[in-house]
Design an enzyme around this catalytic site. Structure first.
Site, PDB file in Angstrom:
ATOM      1  CG  ASP B  22       0.339   0.258  -6.222  1.00  0.00           C
ATOM      2  OD1 ASP B  22       1.353  -0.113  -5.407  1.00  0.00           O
ATOM      3  OD2 ASP B  22       0.219   1.459  -6.553  1.00  0.00           O
ATOM      4  CG  HIS B  53       2.280   1.238  -2.431  1.00  0.00           C
ATOM      5  ND1 HIS B  53       1.876   1.471  -3.724  1.00  0.00           N
ATOM      6  CD2 HIS B  53       2.563   2.492  -1.788  1.00  0.00           C
ATOM      7  CE1 HIS B  53       1.904   2.675  -3.979  1.00  0.00           C
ATOM      8  NE2 HIS B  53       2.336   3.264  -2.725  1.00  0.00           N
ATOM      9  CB  SER B 219       1.357   6.632  -2.934  1.00  0.00           C
ATOM     10  OG  SER B 219       2.328   5.941  -3.611  1.00  0.00           O
TER      11      SER B 219
END
Lengths: 214, 840
Positions: B22, B53, B219
């Site tokens: 990520d 994120h 996600s």
């Protein structure tokens, strides 16, 4: 087992807190020289015997009590290479993880198979000694097997010395020629052009890349 | 999600190595206690997260915050930073980082990333390699819903666990991407994806600043499943089961259909992850095979849409069902004998015709079995249900041990009498080309979000609403994925070609001319824009592949359509228009459409006052559009008896909207299909302009673009263009598959409860290892990545008799093209939302 820090996955844990790129690069370079000394190389003679003796026990290459065990390349759809440099069909892999050498299976396995490999510009099946030439094979298992040939040691030492950056991480933990070859033969950032195409659609598994590429 | 019950057993994910690929993670984030390693594979020179994120994703897996806890707080976390804070990423970064993960012996990789390109071979090969090495890949299916045909790679790969999103009420999240996979088009049929769904809307997780925040997206759903799997694996002592095959089986067999009763298998997959059921499945695991979908049932609606909405009848093109095979026997297994068709009655044996195609090799862990279903031509008036099962045996060489397992695919299919010709429509799927691999540009030039036409243009993907409308009106759509030489055109009232990008073989044009003029076939065409200067304008430099990307054709291939239409004196122009049209008394919007430039005397035309945006698009100057009055619809009837009509509309985007919407042109199709069946109503024609002499061509037709460098590579029809002279390929022969012989099995009937996977209709035979194979397991463990352990051997698993829930999944004709470049290869799949819900 974990007598050299480099060999111990746990060693990374202590570093995790402070890794930065520069520090890591310096560290990787430091370990490069250690790795150079510590990797166990295939001997010219005998099945599964590594140079350097004792430490080979941890590879499980040969027990001495007749119960031979092998690591192997695990992933293949049809074929598997074991840590003695043999390639065989999945059906010929024994419970020990080794390519079977008894009976008819002995004829079906091949060792140090370079026939589906080629040296850049010299075609398939040619031997490797040219310094700058790529050694690439059609499939991963053949690549590992060919790379395991004892006389590849000098070429592999050169690879160790010339590898930089990210890819160095993946090969520095190799404890012997099998682990080194397994790591090198995987497709990597060196195998692609325009990111999403192979440089060579056919011979995409290389244990030595063109120096121009490196 | 019942994580608490596993936590109460002392399971926390200990001993499981999870790789988080990520945007990185900061070194001192207070939520994390088990970060083993952080590596940076980008050019940012730091493994720290500059976006948030990666922190959020890692938090869902192993965060220890009380406010926003992760599922597996004791799992060993390896942070692989492969995305910069600007969300830049490259295949080559992934390749090296993935290799490192194999070397490290990572067990689970979470990929909350994805993109539309399923032809990036180096990346996809690497994903297969990871699975083949025992790594379990869990990936977000995409945030491009609710439209169908929007699956993202790598979640759309068979070996990857593709996760869709549900909201806190357990209903499908609107953003979640939906099936089917479009790799297999046009001649095959897509696989069902996602595999499972989980919480993805308004979920609380770790924030960059050390607190908690809320995010939505697949996600989010992906690391929820990754964390749950890590938690589950810490209670599975037998590490030979820590692999993509067995875990995928466990998730699919354990999943429960969601409460959203409208969601089909192409939206929810096997359903919502049920951690406890999957855990129990793994605790009792014996090597076996799972099929997905597990069964086919015309009555299981809408879950098995579109199969349940579409009965079989004699004379139809075969319906294809793509079943994914998941084998837990070994990383590589195979189908040595063809599947066996076992009808449950002689009647079923007589009525139903089945052919198969399948992947002989099931690697890594997965393969496909495609069913081609049709009805015996002698039973054109049969009404009723037929039932039976397809029995499949999978074998494997597992380190000196021969493994073998059997599973069956029960079917109950609705058969109806062959409908009248007036009800039958032929949909030309063969004429569709899409991204990937070629740069097939968007149909709506104003749609800047996605420059590509990538949803498959199939009645079960982006034209799904149109398909449902036709079915509701009692029409039957047959989908042709091969040249027209492979269909009997005299069976259909309408030949429908929507947004074609592919060329026509000259022989196909001959066939159509004859079928329309002499045999009553009616041709309905929905075109799109084409202008070589616009194509030049919308080329771009792809930062990922460092190559220029030029469209291979326009929104549709108008030069190819003009070759066809020239037989009737019709022609389309390279003018691009937008606006609203009224055809007769029907409204439709036009988004980047074409205009009709030639038509013979007697053609019925509809004019619209629209904006000509050609110059505006080319120059980028928004003042350069001009209002024109141009023909946007043509209907040409031949007065000879036995002849059909030809109709063209300017644009195809209008078929993607709901029929009730003002933008939709579905009501226009209704009129045309009725006209095809019962004659063109005067009331409709009277509202059109019937031209007494040929149309004076005011708009020039386009020539084939010489920009299209790769068109001949992706086209199945054209071999070469030379100064607009076309060299055609050889017409491919039509698919012929041998019919499977029926072997009637007596005394078995279709299961009353399909969730009872021990029912004999499933013919489930698991592999039972001999005692001596214990040795193999030891050996296997030796070879597989090492890790910590587990739990007390006194752990008590509750016996769960009916839990095994075999079966799952779908097909693939690995049409893996030599790829071209890709663009926007990966995106991070998240969306910011306001409302908070805690998972668990």
């Amino acid at each position: 087992m974990c007598y050299v820090m480099l060999y111990c996955p746990g060693a990374w844990e202590t570093m995790s807190g402070w890794i930065t790129s520069d520090a890591e690069a310096a560290m990787l370079d430091r370990y490069r020289s250690v790795a150079r000394r510590q990797i166990q190389w295939m001997r010219e003679e005998g099945e599964g015997v590594m140079e350097g003796g004792g430490g080979g026990g941890m590879m499980g290459a040969e027990g001495g009590n007749g119960t031979e065990r092998c690591r192997n390349t695990v992933q293949g759809a049809a074929r598997v290479a074991d840590d003695r440099g043999f390639v065989c069909a999945r059906a010929d892999v024994e419970a020990s993880g080794c390519c079977a050498g008894a009976g008819a299976a002995a004829a079906r396995r091949t060792r140090f198979a370079c026939d589906a490999c080629r040296v850049a510009d010299r075609g398939y099946g040619k031997s490797s000694s040219a310094a700058a030439a790529a050694e690439c094979c059609d499939d991963f298992e053949t690549c590992v097997s060919c790379c395991m040939r004892p006389d590849q040691k000098e070429a592999l030492l050169r690879v160790l010395d010339t590898t930089r950056g990210h890819r160095l991480r993946a090969i520095l933990s190799a404890r012997d020629q099998f682990e080194l070859c397994t790591a090198l033969c995987r497709t990597s950032s060196l195998s692609v052009r325009h990111e999403n195409k192979y440089r060579d659609e056919r011979a995409k598994h290389c244990f030595v890349h063109d120096e121009a590429v490196v | 999600m019942k994580a608490q019950e596993l936590w109460d057993m002392g399971l926390k994910g200990q001993g499981v190595r999870v790789g988080v690929f990520d945007t990185g993670l900061g070194e001192t984030h207070p939520h994390f206690k088990t970060i083993i390693e952080r590596t940076d594979w980008t050019n940012e020179k730091t493994p720290n997260d500059g976006l948030g994120h990666g922190t959020f994703v890692a938090g869902l897996i192993s965060g220890t915050s009380e406010e926003c806890p992760g599922f597996a707080p004791a799992a060993s976390i390896h942070i692989y930073k492969v995305f910069t804070k600007k969300q830049v990423s490259y295949t080559s970064w992934f390749l090296d980082a993935f290799n490192h993960a194999i070397m490290r012996g990572i067990n689970i990789i979470n990929l909350s990333i994805g993109g539309p390109d399923f032809t990036d071979r180096p990346f996809m090969d690497k994903v297969w390699e990871l699975s083949a090495n025992g790594i379990i890949l869990i990936s977000a299916i995409g945030n491009d819903g609710p439209s169908f045909g929007t699956l993202n790679n790598p979640a759309d790969q068979m070996d990857v666990i593709g996760v869709g999103g549900v909201n806190s009420e357990g209903r499908m999240a609107r953003f979640s991407s939906r099936g089917m996979t479009i790799w297999e088009l046009p001649d095959g049929y897509g696989r069902a994806k996602p595999d499972v769904v989980s919480y993805g809307a308004s979920v609380l997780g770790s924030a960059l600043d050390g607190g908690c925040r809320v995010l939505s997206g697949t996600s989010v759903a992906s690391p929820v499943v990754s964390g749950a799997v890590a938690l589950m694996l810490s209670g599975i002592e037998d590490r030979t089961l820590w692999n993509a095959g067995v875990v995928k089986q466990a998730l699919i067999e354990g999943a429960l259909r969601i409460s959203d009763s409208a969601a089909s298998i192409f939206e929810q997959g096997a359903g919502s992850v049920d951690l406890l059921r999957s855990f129990k499945f793994m605790r009792k695991y014996k090597p076996q095979v799972t099929l997905f979908p597990s069964h086919l049932d015309s009555l299981d609606c809408p879950y098995l849409w579109p199969f349940c909405a579409d009965p079989l009848y004699a004379g139809a093109l075969p319906k294809i069902v793509n079943v994914t095979i998941i084998s837990g026997l070994s990383v590589s297994s195979r189908i040595e004998e063809p599947p066996v068709w076992e009808p449950f009655s002689t009647e079923s044996a007589n009525v139903l015709r089945i052919s198969f195609s399948y992947s002989p090799q099931i690697w890594p862990w997965t393969g496909f079995m495609a069913l081609f279903l049709s009805v015996n031509s002698e039973h054109s008036s049969y009404t009723g249900n037929v039932s039976g099962r397809i029995r499949l045996t999978v074998v494997s060489d597992h380190f000196g041990e021969k493994r073998r397992a059997t599973i069956a695919f029960p079917m109950r299919l609705r058969i109806i009498p062959t409908p009248a010709r007036s009800q039958r429509i032929l949909w030309d799927q063969f004429r569709n080309l899409r991204y990937p691999p070629g740069y097939i540009p968007r149909d709506d030039l104003r749609e800047k979000q996605n420059p590509l036409d990538w949803n498959g243009d199939h009645p079960h993907t982006n034209f799904r609403l149109f398909f449902q409308h036709l079915r509701a009106d009692g029409f039957f759509l047959e989908i042709l994925g091969e040249p027209l030489t492979c269909a009997d055109l005299s069976q259909y009232s309408v030949y429908l070609v929507v947004d074609p990008e592919e060329e026509f073989f000259p022989h196909e044009i001959d066939l159509l001319e004859n079928a329309v003029n002499k045999n009553g076939l009616n041709m309905i065409i929905f075109a799109d824009w084409y202008n070589t200067k616009v194509m030049e304008k919308i080329k771009f430099f792809d930062e990922n592949s460092k190559e220029w990307w030029t469209p291979e054709t326009g929104g549709s291939n108008i030069p190819a359509l003009n070759d066809l239409l020239s037989r009737w004196g019709l022609e389309l122009a390279d003018t691009i228009i937008e606006g609203n049209a009224t055809i007769g008394d029907l409204h439709s919007s036009i988004k980047s459409g074409t205009v009709i430039s030639r038509a013979p005397a007697g053609t019925h035309l509809s004019y619209a006052t629209v904006n000509d945006i050609t110059d505006e698009i080319i120059s980028g100057d928004s003042t350069l559009h001009k209002s024109i009055n141009a023909p946007v619809f043509a209907l040409l009837r031949n007065n000879a008896t036995g002849s059909g009509f030809v109709s063209i509309f300017s644009d195809s985007s209008c078929l993607e909207s709901k029929s009730a919407s003002f933008e939709s042109c579905i009501p226009l199709v209704d009129i045309l299909i009725d006209a095809a069946a019962y004659g063109v109503p005067h009331s409709f024609c009277d509202l059109l302009i019937t031209i007494p002499s040929p149309l004076i061509p005011l708009f020039p037709p386009p020539l084939r673009s010489d920009l299209s460098k790769h068109f001949t590579v992706i086209s199945s029809v054209v071999e070469n263009f030379d100064h607009n002279k076309v060299t055609y390929r050889t017409l491919p022969s039509c698919r012929t598959l041998p019919l499977a012989d029926p072997f009637v099995v007596e005394n078995i009937s279709y299961p009353g409860d399909i969730s009872d996977r021990n029912h004999e209709a499933f013919a489930r035979v698991v592999f039972s290892p001999r005692v001596s194979s214990i040795n193999n397991q030891l050996k296997m463990e030796n070879m597989m990545p090492k890790g910590g352990i587990l739990l007390d051997s006194s752990f008590n698993s509750t016996p769960q008799p009916g839990l095994i829930y075999p079966f799952i999944s779908v097909l693939a004709f690995f049409i893996l093209f030599i790829l071209l470049a890709k663009l926007c290869r990966w995106r991070i799949l998240s969306k910011a939302r306001i409302l908070a819900t805690r998972i668990l």
